[in-house]
Design an enzyme around this catalytic site. Structure first.
Site, short mmCIF file in Angstrom:
data_model
loop_
_atom_site.label_atom_id
_atom_site.label_comp_id
_atom_site.label_asym_id
_atom_site.label_seq_id
_atom_site.Cartn_x
_atom_site.Cartn_y
_atom_site.Cartn_z
CB CYS A 69 -12.01 6.20 -11.04
SG CYS A 69 -13.09 7.27 -10.07
CB SER B 122 -2.62 -6.60 -8.45
OG SER B 122 -2.78 -6.50 -7.06
N GLY C 101 3.53 9.32 -5.54
CA GLY C 101 3.34 10.26 -4.44
C GLY C 101 2.29 9.76 -3.47
CD GLU D 232 -2.81 5.83 -2.52
OE1 GLU D 232 -1.74 6.18 -3.03
OE2 GLU D 232 -3.66 6.62 -2.11
#
Lengths: 291, 430
Positions: free
Chosen positions: B172, B180, B288, B411
């Protein structure tokens, strides 16, 4: 253990025959209510074959199929065989499972898969790539028999047939060479008092037989559902040993006994015809010699 | 030996200060070492076949993941998409194989594999269902964050449950007012004795409402990134509630909801890492995560190009199979090239992250934006090659397309990726 080349008659064994219509109990079989811990050493044969999902193409020289660059994997019936052996180990009936493959260098990948599923160690009988195609069930059976002698195995589990040649012969020949009882097309294996009670899938239904150990069993489709190797097991499999040897080291001659003359695609399916009524259908069937 | 010599000759030309070519390998290896090129991965070839360029163990891992994807996920992906089902049982079956905490250390129950291993696993699983695989990758990211930054009691409590997917996790960070501009987030966590009181809301949370563990980036200190901490909140905590399940274009096998905190009381011992470290943890997790998402896009593109190749060989128009038309051939050539280039970028970034290479952030960002964009185009082209059938839900290509579209957005949007790469190029690169 002396190897006898001629095939002996089946040993008499207690049989319960289950036909399609019902069960006829001919003999009663005593089985122990308790689980007996045994320490069987189990040899399992695993063959590297063209993956079942691949579209097979005939080679231009019409003497085989294209194998270069084609995806290969473990014969599905051998996966079932390994799974059964590993389950026997988990039930403490077997103490060691050895995966054996006769094939080219890449057969080691197949052995690694077996190790990742739970086999303890592997044996790779290296067959040069050019000779792999000509390797016959009799050669493999002789190799297996020799390894049984060397490893002092108590049980051999093989897939019932390989999906590339569909020979369905290796298990039977191995049993004959060792003069061991065979339980082929096994769909269930139970242990009773130092013997195995095996349910076989035969054309007439299910046949339950009892075989004395040591024995050769061939795995059929419904014996079990093979497990996925887990990531930790794949990592552990790297450390398990694979012994390498050649057929000649076992004193087995792998010169072919027969020669493939021609390989061709199956004939293309022809279109059918529609008929107007049942009478025409019957006439056509009679003309075609079908009835 | 000749192969190595020609390779090193080429390398030596690039090395400054070498005047003489020597046939002995040792100085070449030293020079290679200086350039960071002694990694064995350099000598493997990556191609259209995803199994190429991998070690024997990685090939077995890829094979396992593909088998699982094809048998357990692929037959269900359309139903999960249509009925918006969160496939808990299938994911637990995947976790039983070790897919729950792939790159968390083995100490508390992770699988302990590398970033590259994780990348190939997600690439393989995406063929079965891209949306579910993307959620699995988010879950893995959360497990790693706890494994890497948590204290031993947190790891003891959570890693085993997350590795087995007994409990599911959500990440979260995003809020209705800060996407952004993540550092401007406004969910607060005020100290009250030995507890924190959380107030605020998070938006677009994958798994929100169905998952059990929430890693919440919230403001414990002042403005900016240094005032943010990472706090673990369990579902069922009073004050934690969820918005409605969002209706999305894709990613339908995972629910997306707002996560709302109204005076939600959490023990301060639930802070992962140290106070003020939250933003850093979030960004490290995302490095990752970006490789994982790129791997999902790559897997979807690989599945799409394979489907397209099968289709154009069979479909005939003007008495010829589509594969005989030069336009089709050129399109497939371009698609194949994009997929191989993407694969190289992703695996390179995974290796950089594994090795803690100085350019890691830039390389992960490059991989993320390039791969998600190009692979989306590949899937789009694959759909076009299917003609009208590509638009029907009977065929999987449209689902790969819809599922992979969002990879360009979450992401870190691809625009933010460009920001990060530009920052790197303009400052530290040389």
């Amino acid at each position: 253990m002396k190897l006898k080349p001629e095939v002996r008659q089946d040993r008499p064994s207690t049989r319960r025959v289950q036909g399609i219509r019902g069960r006829v109990q001919l003999f009663s079989i005593k089985s122990s209510p308790f689980t007996i811990t045994m320490s069987l050493r189990v040899l399992v044969g695993v063959k590297r074959v063209i993956d079942y999902a691949v579209k097979i193409r005939v080679r231009p020289d019409k003497l085989g199929v294209v194998t270069d660059g084609v995806k290969h994997s473990m014969n599905p019936f051998d996966e079932i065989a390994i799974e059964e052996a590993v389950r026997l180990k988990e039930k403490k009936i077997a103490k060691e499972v050895v995966a054996i493959s006769c094939g080219p260098t890449q057969a080691q990948e197949t052995i690694r898969t077996a190790l990742a599923m739970g086999a303890d160690r592997g044996i790779h009988v290296e067959i040069p790539a050019k000779e792999v195609e000509k390797l016959e069930p009799l050669h493999v059976a002789k190799i297996m028999a020799k390894l049984v002698e060397q490893e002092k195995a108590d049980l051999v589990v093989l897939g019932k047939q390989a999906i590339d040649d569909d020979s369905n012969a290796t298990a039977q020949m191995t049993a004959a060479l060792l003069d061991w009882p065979q339980a082929t097309f096994a769909s269930k294996i139970e242990k009773t008092d130092g013997e195995l009670q095996v349910t076989r899938e035969v054309d007439g239904g299910l046949e339950i037989i009892k075989v004395k150990l040591p024995a050769v069993v061939s795995a059929d489709l419904r014996l079990n559902e093979p497990r996925y190797a887990t990531l930790p097991n794949i990592m552990k499999a790297k450390k398990k040993k694979i012994a390498k040897m050649k057929a000649a080291d076992l004193g087995v001659d792998t010169s072919p006994h027969f020669e493939v003359l021609d390989v061709a695609d199956p004939p293309v399916r022809e279109a059918g015809i529609k008929v107007e009524d049942v009478d025409t259908l019957v006439t056509k069937l009679k003309d075609a010699g079908r009835i | 030996m000749p192969v190595m010599l020609s390779f090193s000759r080429g390398v030596l030309k690039c090395c400054n200060g070498i005047s003489k070519f020597t046939s002995r390998l040792e100085p070449c290896v030293t020079k290679l070492g200086m350039m960071g090129l002694t990694s064995p991965h350099r000598h493997y070839v990556t191609s259209l076949n995803p199994s190429h360029g991998l070690t024997e163990e990685q090939v077995a891992i890829y094979q396992l993941a593909t088998d699982f994807a094809v048998k357990e996920m692929l037959p269900n992906m359309a139903i999960w998409d249509e009925k918006e089902l969160f496939p808990v049982d299938t994911m637990r079956a995947a976790a039983a194989l070790g897919f729950g905490a792939i790159y968390a250390s083995e100490e508390y129950g992770g699988t302990g594999l590398s970033r590259l291993d994780a990348s190939i696993i997600f690439e393989a699983l995406s063929k079965g269902c891209t949306s579910t695989t993307a959620y699995i990758s988010i879950h893995n990211m959360c497990a790693w964050m706890i494994d890497h930054f948590g204290n031993s009691s947190q790891k003891e409590q959570w890693i085993p449950q997350l590795a087995a997917m007994e409990k599911f996790a959500s990440y979260c960070l995003t809020e209705p007012g800060s996407g952004s501009d993540a550092a401007s987030l406004s969910t607060t966590a005020k100290r009250d004795g030995s507890d924190l009181i959380l107030n605020g809301s998070k938006a677009f949370i994958s798994g929100g409402g169905d998952t059990d563990v929430y890693l919440v980036m919230c403001r414990t200190g002042g403005q900016g990134p240094k005032g943010i901490s990472c706090v673990l909140v369990e579902k069922g905590t009073p004050g934690l509630s969820f918005g409605k399940k969002e209706k999305k274009v894709g990613w339908n096998s995972q629910p997306t909801r707002m996560v709302i905190f109204e005076d939600c009381r959490v023990p301060a011992s639930n802070i992962i890492g140290s106070e003020g470290q939250g933003f850093n943890i979030a960004m490290k997790g995302l490095n990752g995560g970006r490789i994982n998402i790129a791997s999902c896009s790559l897997g979807a593109a690989q599945a799409s190009i394979e489907a397209a190749v099968d289709y154009v060989k069979v479909r005939k128009q003007f008495s010829k199979p589509l594969s005989s038309f030069q336009n089709t051939q050129f399109r497939l050539a371009e698609m194949g090239t994009e997929v191989v280039a993407s694969r190289l970028l992703v695996r390179n970034a995974a290796q950089a992250l594994q090795d803690d290479h100085p350019d890691t952030v830039a390389l992960c960002s490059m991989a993320k934006y390039f791969v998600t964009e190009r692979c989306f185009q590949v899937i789009n082209e694959a759909l076009q090659l299917h003609g009208g059938y590509g638009y029907l839900k009977d065929y999987p290509v449209q689902q790969y397309l819809r599922d992979s579209r969002v990879h360009m957005i979450l992401e870190g949007t691809n625009e933010v990726m460009r920001l990060l790469i530009a920052r790197h190029i303009l400052s530290e690169w040389k």
